[in-house]
Design an enzyme around this catalytic site. Structure first.
Site, mmCIF file in Angstrom:
data_model
loop_
_atom_site.group_PDB
_atom_site.id
_atom_site.type_symbol
_atom_site.label_atom_id
_atom_site.label_comp_id
_atom_site.label_asym_id
_atom_site.label_seq_id
_atom_site.Cartn_x
_atom_site.Cartn_y
_atom_site.Cartn_z
ATOM 1 N N ASN A 122 0.749 -1.184 -0.102
ATOM 2 C CA ASN A 122 0.072 -0.086 -0.110
ATOM 3 C C ASN A 122 0.911 1.264 0.042
ATOM 4 O O ASN A 122 1.961 1.441 -0.482
ATOM 5 C CB ASN A 122 -1.019 -0.136 1.227
ATOM 6 N N CYS A 147 2.202 2.862 2.345
ATOM 7 C CA CYS A 147 3.170 2.785 3.534
ATOM 8 C C CYS A 147 3.678 1.647 3.623
ATOM 9 O O CYS A 147 4.527 1.367 4.671
ATOM 10 C CB CYS A 147 2.789 3.464 4.970
ATOM 11 N N GLU A 193 2.951 -1.513 4.709
ATOM 12 C CA GLU A 193 2.590 -2.403 5.675
ATOM 13 C C GLU A 193 1.591 -3.307 5.381
ATOM 14 O O GLU A 193 1.338 -4.445 5.926
ATOM 15 C CB GLU A 193 2.435 -1.804 7.056
#
Length: 939
Positions: free
Chosen positions: A571, A573, A575
Site C-alpha cells: 500500500n 506505506c 505495511e
C-alpha cells in the site's frame, strides 16, 4: 538550454516572487509592541538594528576618519538578512506579529548566515534590554481593556495560568503571564488572550516537559470555552460535558453531519460515561492536532471537545452491535485512555453521514485503455474520503510494445503515472489533507529504468511525478542475480503475461524460459547487468527518496491467502500485503495499540494488553461492515476476505521507560517477544469474533484453514529461496500456547483473513503523545514542522533521567540545541544515558533491520520500516538492503539521510519559540519534514 542559464532564470524568478511577497508584506503586516500598541511593519528598523549589531562588532569593520563604517560586503550581507526576515514573516499565516517574535527571526537569520559572533552580541543586547524593562526602566502595563469592554489584569492572567499549573511545580506562573501580557494590546479579544497565553507556554516548552502540559491545559481551556462556554472546575466540566453531548448529537444529525442512526443511542447514558479528566492525558502537540484536524466543525464553528469526539467515534463503530450502548462504552474506554487509536479516516469519519473508515486501498491496473482510466477514476473516488492508495502497474505494457487495436506502439507506463500524480494532487482527500498514492512496478518490466527516475528534479518534466510515491516490487531471482553479478532481462508484460502472477520457484522457471525465448529472438527484451540496475535503484532512493524497496516473494510465499490470489504490491506505506486482481480492490482498516500505556512498573500488563487488542480487533472488524465503499470492487473484496491491520506504536517509549538502548541485542529480543505475544493475542481475538459471528468468506483453503501460522511460513520461504539465502532467528521466546490457538482455529476458524500490519502511525502517535510505530527517537530536542505550524518536541524520559542525576538546567538545554538534539557529545551526560538516548542517526541501521526481522516472523502482513543513515555510501546501502532481504523482510519504507549541510541552529533567548533546530536537514519523500509526510494517509 544550459544549466547555468536555467540557474540564472530560477534565481531571477525566485527574487521576483520574493520581491512581490515583500511588497505585500510591507503593505499589510502589523507589529504588536510590548505596550499593547499596534504599528505598521517597518523593515528599515530591522536594517538599522542589524547595522548597529555589525558596527558594535570590531572585527571586519573599516575605519575612516576615526569612525567605524561597514564594508560593502557587509551591507550586502545585511540586505540578505533583511530579505531573510521578510521572507520568514511573509510565510506566516497571521498578519500581526509580536515584536519579540520578529527579534527571534533576526537571530535566526544571523545564525543561518553563520554570523555567530554578531548573533551572540545581539542576544546579549536583548537580554540587557529585557533586564532594563524588568527593573523599571521600561515599565510594563499591568491592565488592559479588552474588546468587550472588560479589563484584564496581570493578576487575572496569573490566576488562569495557575489553574492549569496546579500540579506542575516547575512552571513559572509569573513568567508565563508576564510574557502573555506583553503580547496583548488594548482591544484584544478573548481569542487573542488565549493565543497569547498559549504562545507564552509554548515558548518555554524546551525548558521542561511541564510547559508542554501547561500548553495542553491552556489549549483545552480554549476548546472548552468555544464548545461549552466557561467551565470553572473539574466538577463543572463533568456537568457541562454531560449536558452538551446529547444536544450535540441531536443537532449534528439534524444538520446532516452525523449518521441518522446515532439518534438511536441512549445519548444520556453515554454522556454519563464521559471522563473530562482524561483530557489531561494529551500532550500539547496531540491536542493541537485534534483541534486543527479531527474535531468536528460546522464551517469554522467547533462542535466537539476531545471526549465527545472519542464517544462519537465509539458510537459510529458500535452502530451495528446488538447492544449498542455497551459496546460504545467499551470502545470509548479504550479510545479515551489512548490505549488504542484507529487510523485517520476512522477518526475523521466514524459516525458521520459518510463513514469512509478504511485506511488503505490496493489496486491492479489492467493493460487496456479503458481499464487504465477506470483505475485512475477509482483512485480519485477512493482518495476522496481520506484513503491512501497503492497501485500495481506491472501489467501495463512497456514503451514500444505493439498495440493490436491500432497497430501502433505503446508509450508505456510513465505517461499514465503523470496523470495519476496530478489526480492525487487534485483530489486532496476531501480537502483535509494532500492526496497520496504509491505506484509499484516489478523489476523485470522494460520501463523500470524510466520508472526509477520519476522523482528526479531534472529532465523532461512530462515524465516526472513530483508528488507521487514509487516502489520497486522485487522478486528473489533478481536479488540472486545481483549477488551472482549476473545479467537481468527486461520484458514487456504483454509478451510475458504470466510472470505477474508467479512467485518463488515457479517464477524462476518461467522467467528463465522467457529468457531462452528472447535469446532466440522470439520475444522482445533488453538485457542489463543486475548489479547496475540495483545500483541505480539505490542511487535514486538516496537522491529522491524513491523507489521504496519491497520484496515480492516473501509477501506471497508467506501470504495466508495464497489460495485466493496473488499479492502484487503493498500500500502507500508498505505495511499492507493483500491480494489484488482486475476484479478486486484490496481494502485494509488500520489502527494501532499504544504500547507504553500497557507498562506497569517497567513490565507489560499482558492482561490489559490482551483486553485492548480484543476490543481493538472488534472495532476494526465492525468498520468493514460500516464502511462507505465508493468503489464496488472494494466493497465486495473487503466483505469476502475481511482483512484488518492491527499495529503498534510507542516502542521507543517502552525502551526509554525501561532503560534499554535501541541499538542492542536486548532491544531486538524485546521486539521479538513483544511482537510474538501481540500477534498471538490478535489471532486469538479473531477466533473469538469467528466464534460469535462466523468465519470470513474465503477461509476455506487458506493457511489458517490448513493449520499453518505465520511463523511456520519462514520454512516455506527458505525452501523457495534457498536455505542459505534466508538467515533469521526462528525461535519462540514468549509464553504462547500455540496448541490452544490452533485448536480454536480448527473449531471456529478466523474472522479475518489478515490481522496484523504495523503502520507508520505518524499522526495518531502525535495524538497519543508517543513515538511513531517502532521507530527510534529522531532527536531529544527539536522542532517538528507540519502544515499547522511548528511544535517543540522534548524527550520527557531524557529529562526525567537527567533530573535524577541533577543535570537538567539551562546549560543542558543550550547544549542540546548546539548538538542538534543529541547527548552524544555532551561530556557531563553519563555514558549509560548516552547509550540509551542515541538518536535514530546515531543508531546503526542494521539494528533496525534486525529488530524488524524478529517482528516480521510473527506478523501475517508487513511493517513500515524507515531506515536512518548518515550520508550513506553505495556500498553501505547495498549492504543494508541486502541484509533486509536476507533477513526475510517483506518491505521497507523511507530512507532518511542527513544532508551534508546539516540543520540550522539558533542562539535564541531561552524560551524562544523557534530556538531549536527545525527538521529541514532531513531528506525524505515529498519534502514534508520529519513528521512522516505522506504516511499520514495511513495514520
Amino acid at each position: 538550454m544550459s544549466a547555468a542559464v536555467t540557474s540564472l532564470r530560477c534565481k531571477f524568478y525566485r527574487r521576483k516572487i520574493m520581491s512581490e511577497q515583500t511588497m505585500e508584506l510591507r503593505r499589510t503586516a502589523l507589529v504588536l509592541k510590548r505596550d499593547g500598541s499596534v504599528v505598521r511593519y517597518d523593515a528599515s528598523k530591522i536594517r538599522r538594528a542589524l547595522e548597529c549589531a555589525f558596527l558594535n562588532d570590531e572585527n571586519g569593520v573599516a575605519w575612516v576618519g576615526g569612525q567605524s563604517v561597514l564594508a560593502q560586503s557587509q551591507m550586502a550581507q545585511i540586505d540578505e538578512l533583511v530579505e531573510h526576515v521578510d521572507s520568514a514573516l511573509a510565510a506566516r499565516p497571521e498578519k500581526s506579529v509580536p515584536i519579540e517574535e520578529i527579534q527571534d527571526l533576526v537571530e535566526q537569520a544571523l545564525m543561518h548566515h553563520s554570523e555567530h559572533r554578531i548573533a551572540r552580541g545581539y542576544v546579549l543586547y536583548r537580554a540587557a534590554r529585557k533586564a532594563a524593562r524588568t527593573d523599571g526602566t521600561h515599565r510594563q502595563r499591568v491592565t488592559l481593556r479588552l474588546a468587550d469592554g472588560a479589563s484584564l489584569s496581570l493578576h487575572e492572567l496569573e490566576a488562569r495560568v495557575a489553574d492549569c499549573a496546579s500540579k506542575l511545580p516547575m512552571v513559572d506562573i509569573k513568567r508565563v503571564a508576564g510574557a502573555a501580557l506583553r503580547d496583548l494590546f488594548d482591544g484584544a479579544g478573548a481569542a487573542d488572550v488565549d493565543r497569547a497565553l498559549l504562545l507564552a507556554a509554548r515558548s518555554l516548552m524546551e525548558t521542561d516537559p511541564e510547559y508542554d502540559q501547561l500548553a495542553a491545559g491552556l489549549l483545552l481551556g480554549s476548546i472548552q470555552r468555544e464548545v461549552l462556554g466557561e467551565v470553572q472546575d473539574q466538577r463543572g466540566a463533568r456537568a457541562a460535558y454531560r449536558d452538551h453531548f446529547p444536544r450535540y448529537i441531536a443537532w449534528a444529525v439534524d444538520a446532516g453531519l452525523l449518521d441518522a442512526r446515532m439518534k438511536q443511542f441512549d445519548c444520556g447514558r453515554l454522556a454519563q460515561r464521559l471522563c473530562p479528566e482524561r483530557d489531561g492525558l494529551f500532550r500539547y502537540l496531540g491536542l493541537q492536532t485534534l483541534h486543527d484536524r479531527y474535531l468536528q466543525r460546522d464551517g469554522e464553528r467547533l462542535l466537539e471537545h476531545p471526549q465527545a469526539m472519542f464517544m462519537r467515534i465509539a458510537m459510529g463503530l458500535a452502530i451495528g452491535e446488538a447492544d449498542r450502548e455497551f459496546w460504545a462504552i467499551e470502545f470509548y474506554q479504550v479510545l479515551s485512555r489512548l490505549e488504542f487509536l484507529p487510523s485517520t479516516p476512522t477518526l475523521f469519519n466514524a459516525g458521520t453521514a459518510r463513514p469512509q473508515l478504511a485506511s488503505c486501498f490496493l489496486t491492479t491496473v489492467p493493460d487496456d485503455l479503458e481499464g487504465i482510466y477506470d483505475a485512475i477514476k477509482e483512485n480519485a473516488l477512493l482518495a476522496k474520503y481520506s484513503g491512501g492508495l497503492g497501485n500495481d502497474w506491472t501489467p501495463v505494457r512497456a514503451m514500444g510494445s505493439r498495440i493490436k487495436g491500432t497497430n501502433g506502439k505503446s508509450q508505456g507506463v510513465v505517461p499514465f503515472l503523470k496523470v495519476v500524480n496530478d489526480t492525487a494532487v487534485a483530489v486532496n482527500q476531501g480537502g483535509k489533507r494532500q492526496g497520496a498514492v504509491c505506484a509499484y512496478l516489478e523489476t523485470w518490466h522494460m520501463d523500470i529504468e524510466q520508472f526509477l527516475e520519476l522523482r528526479k528534479n531534472v529532465g523532461d518534466d512530462r515524465r516526472r511525478t513530483h508528488d507521487m510515491n514509487t516502489a520497486g516490487w522485487i522478486p528473489d531471482l533478481f536479488m540472486k542475480r545481483v549477488l551472482g553479478n549476473s545479467n537481468w532481462t527486461l520484458f514487456s508484460p504483454s509478451d510475458v503475461p504470466d510472470l505477474h502472477d508467479l512467485y518463488g520457484k515457479a517464477f524462476d522457471e518461467a522467467y528463465q524460459r522467457y529468457e531462452r525465448l528472447a535469446a532466440r529472438g522470439a520475444i522482445d527484451s533488453r538485457t542489463v547487468a543486475a548489479k547496475d540496475l540495483w545500483r541505480k535503484m539505490l542511487t535514486m532512493l538516496y537522491e529522491t527518496g524513491h523507489p521504496w524497496i519491497t520484496f515480492k516473494d516473501p509477501c506471497n510465499v508467506r501470504n495466508p491467502q495464497q489460495h485466493a490470489g496473488v499479492v502484487h504490491s503493498s500500500n502507500l506505506c508498505t505495511e499492507v500485503t493483500l491480494n489484488t486482481c482486475a476484479d478486486e480492490v484490496a481494502v485494509c482498516n488500520l489502527g494501532s495499540v499504544n504500547l507504553v500505556v500497557h507498562l506497569v512498573g517497567g513490565k507489560y500488563d499482558f492482561n490489559c494488553l490482551r483486553r485492548t487488542i480484543s476490543v481493538a480487533m472488534r472495532m476494526l472488524d465492525n468498520s468493514i461492515d460500516l464502511n462507505l465503499y465508493t468503489v464496488d470492487k472494494a466493497g465486495r473484496a473487503n466483505q469476502l476476505h475481511r482483512p484488518v491491520g492491527l499495529g503498534m506504536m510507542g516502542f521507543q517509549d517502552v525502551l526509554h521507560a525501561t532503560g534499554i538502548a535501541y541499538g542492542s541485542p536486548t532491544a531486538v529480543a524485546e521486539a521479538d517477544s513483544l511482537t510474538e505475544m501481540f500477534c498471538y493475542f490478535a489471532y486469538w481475538a479473531s477466533t473469538e469474533l469467528a466464534e460469535e459471528r462466523g468465519r470470513y468468506g474465503s477461509y476455506a483453503g487458506s493457511l489458517w484453514d490448513k493449520g499453518v501460522l505465520p511463523r511456520d511460513t519462514l520454512d516455506w520461504l527458505a525452501a523457495e529461496r534457498g536455505a542459505d539465502l534466508l538467515d533469521v532467528d526462528r525461535e519462540s521466546y514468549a509464553a504462547c500456547n500455540y496448541g490452544a490457538l490452533l485448536d480454536r482455529i480448527r473449531a471456529f476458524g478466523m474472522r479475518n483473513s489478515n490481522c496484523v500490519a504495523i503502520a507508520p502511525t505518524a499522526t495518531i502517535a502525535n495524538i497519543a503523545g508517543v513515538s511513531p510505530s517502532n521507530e527510534p527517537a529522531f532527536q531529544q530536542l527539536y522542532v517538528k514542522s507540519n502544515l499547522f505550524g511548528e511544535f517543540t518536541e522534548l524527550n520527557q524520559y531524557l529529562v526525567r533521567d537527567l533530573k535524577y542525576h541533577g543535570l537538567w538546567d539551562a546549560a543542558m538545554v543550550a547544549d542540546l540545541k548546539h548538538y542538534d538534539g543529541s547527548v552524544a557529545n555532551i561530556e557531563r551526560v553519563p555514558k549509560h544515558l548516552k547509550e540509551i538516548y542515541r538518536t535514530a542517526f546515531e543508531t546503526d541501521p542494521r539494528w533496525l533491520v534486525e529488530a524488524a526481522a524478529r517482528r516480521q516472523k510473527w506478523v501475517d502482513q508487513a511493517q513500515s520500516l524507515t531506515l536512518y543513515v548518515v550520508q550513506p555510501s553505495g556500498s553501505q546501502l547495498d549492504e543494508l538492503y541486502g541484509l533486509a532481504w536476507r533477513r526475510g523482510l517483506k518491505t521497507t519504507y523511507y530512507l532518511r539521510v542527513v544532508q551534508a549541510s546539516g540543520v540550522d541552529k539558533s542562539t535564541g533567548r531561552a524560551g524562544g519559540l523557534n530556538a531549536v533546530p527545525v527538521t529541514q536537514g532531513i531528506q525524505c519523500a515529498l519534502g514534508r519534514g520529519e513528521d512522516g509526510g505522506p504516511c499520514e494517509a495511513c495514520q
